[in-house]
Design a protein around this motif. Sequence first.
Motif, short mmCIF file in Angstrom:
data_model
loop_
_atom_site.label_atom_id
_atom_site.label_comp_id
_atom_site.label_asym_id
_atom_site.label_seq_id
_atom_site.Cartn_x
_atom_site.Cartn_y
_atom_site.Cartn_z
N PHE A 95 19.07 27.69 -4.56
CA PHE A 95 18.39 28.03 -3.31
C PHE A 95 18.33 29.54 -3.11
O PHE A 95 17.26 30.10 -2.80
N VAL A 96 19.47 30.21 -3.30
CA VAL A 96 19.50 31.66 -3.12
C VAL A 96 18.62 32.36 -4.15
O VAL A 96 17.88 33.30 -3.82
N VAL A 115 35.75 16.96 -8.10
CA VAL A 115 35.12 18.27 -7.89
C VAL A 115 33.64 18.26 -8.24
O VAL A 115 32.95 19.27 -8.09
N GLY A 116 33.13 17.13 -8.71
CA GLY A 116 31.75 17.06 -9.15
C GLY A 116 30.75 17.39 -8.04
O GLY A 116 29.81 18.17 -8.24
N ILE A 117 30.95 16.81 -6.86
CA ILE A 117 30.02 17.05 -5.75
C ILE A 117 30.08 18.51 -5.31
O ILE A 117 29.05 19.12 -5.01
N THR A 118 31.28 19.07 -5.29
CA THR A 118 31.41 20.48 -4.91
C THR A 118 30.66 21.38 -5.87
O THR A 118 29.93 22.30 -5.46
N LEU A 119 30.79 21.13 -7.17
CA LEU A 119 30.09 21.94 -8.16
C LEU A 119 28.58 21.74 -8.06
O LEU A 119 27.81 22.70 -8.23
N LEU A 120 28.16 20.51 -7.78
CA LEU A 120 26.74 20.24 -7.63
C LEU A 120 26.17 21.00 -6.43
O LEU A 120 25.09 21.61 -6.51
N ILE A 121 26.90 20.96 -5.31
CA ILE A 121 26.45 21.68 -4.12
C ILE A 121 26.41 23.18 -4.39
O ILE A 121 25.49 23.89 -3.97
N GLY A 122 27.44 23.69 -5.11
CA GLY A 122 27.44 25.11 -5.46
C GLY A 122 26.25 25.48 -6.32
O GLY A 122 25.62 26.53 -6.12
N LEU A 123 25.91 24.60 -7.28
CA LEU A 123 24.77 24.87 -8.15
C LEU A 123 23.47 24.84 -7.36
O LEU A 123 22.57 25.67 -7.58
N VAL A 127 33.71 31.92 -4.30
CA VAL A 127 35.04 31.31 -4.40
C VAL A 127 35.48 30.78 -3.05
O VAL A 127 35.99 29.65 -2.94
N ILE A 128 35.30 31.57 -2.00
CA ILE A 128 35.73 31.14 -0.66
C ILE A 128 34.94 29.92 -0.20
O ILE A 128 35.51 28.94 0.32
N VAL A 129 33.62 29.96 -0.37
CA VAL A 129 32.78 28.85 0.08
C VAL A 129 33.10 27.57 -0.70
O VAL A 129 33.28 26.50 -0.10
#
Length: 394
Positions: free
Chosen positions: A374-375, A361-369, A29-31
């Motif tokens: 990656f993790v 918010v699309g790019i943010t969600l894509l980066i989060g995914l 959430v913070i990131v």
Amino acid sequence: MRLIWKLLRQHISLLQLTGFFVTNLVGMVIVLTALQVYRDVTPLVNAPDSFLDNDFMVLSKQVEQVGVNKTFFTEEELTDLEEQPFVEAMGEFTPAQYRVTGGLSAFGIRMSTYLFFESVPDRFLDVESDQWQFEEGDDVIPIILPRNYLNLYNFGFASTQGLPQLSEELVREIPLSIELSGRGRIQNFQGRVVAFSNRLNTILVPDSFIRWSNDCFSDKPVAGPSRIIIEVPNVADEQLQQYLTEHEYRVEGDGNDQGQMNYFLRLITFSVTGVGLLITLLSFFILMLSIFLLLQKNTRKLEDLLMVGYTPAQVACPYQLLSLGLNLGAFLCAIPVVLWVRSRYLSLVGLFGEDYEASGVGITLLIGLLFVGFVTSINALAIRHKVVGLWLHE
């Protein structure tokens, strides 16, 4: 596969996995919120008058005695200031050294008054306009007014004198009659307001116009500038504050206080982002520790499975799926929280700029995914490495 899942359930710790899930959710959430805030404020940061950009300070000397003119900066003072490590750039205010008279006619009202013109290098302007140019022979002078001038008229003068209040769009459409006089010459121009400034508290005209008109109408000797503007990365720098105090330079307006606020705002933003990344990394290690403990508890049984023909990939698969499910679950639960937080701050961010449009918010969600992928990939590789180690009896 079912046999492996049964072994996994025997020694699984719901408390450990719950701790990982909650920690990962908070970190996610913070990131994601920090990333979305960054994207939402990027249009403001890239604007000429960005509140998160470098700070600008207008400096002058204090008037100590009537009739004694010692407020000009000397060449030595300018050179010394420009060479300081805390100064990114420096510009001079160039005043019009002749008489300027301005008038306008609107709504049947005719007003005329003496004016003053100044110019600064274009890089220090906080507005952009394709009309901000002047060449010798032009009849129109582009003008940038301080926004607080219009506010003073609308809310201080017009409201008490029964005069109509003016919008910025209307002022841009009102032609001004400008008369320049000096050295026995008089010449009339038309002035047009092309923008309003929040940073510079003066009536600005293009630098090319000031230099041309001073050559034509001024008979005064050229003196050093009485005001300068500097760009600094951190207005709260102790060296900067000490330098201004030692040389008794005055900072005009509230730029000093506002710059300190901007500095602390940037510091808080980076700190929050760093905390979010730290929490996410901690959750990653908690998950790895939990899974490795499961593997350790089931070492003997996993070795037996490998001995009877199960491949390392088959043995590692349930643990990898567990890692994927927990990471993906935390990401999906973080999305509505991020959207709720965004809805709370977005209306406030819009107050810092005109015609503000928030990013999606699309790019943010894509980066989060992608981050989850990656993790999870790192977790999967670590789990497979551990299982292969058991297979090879390492």
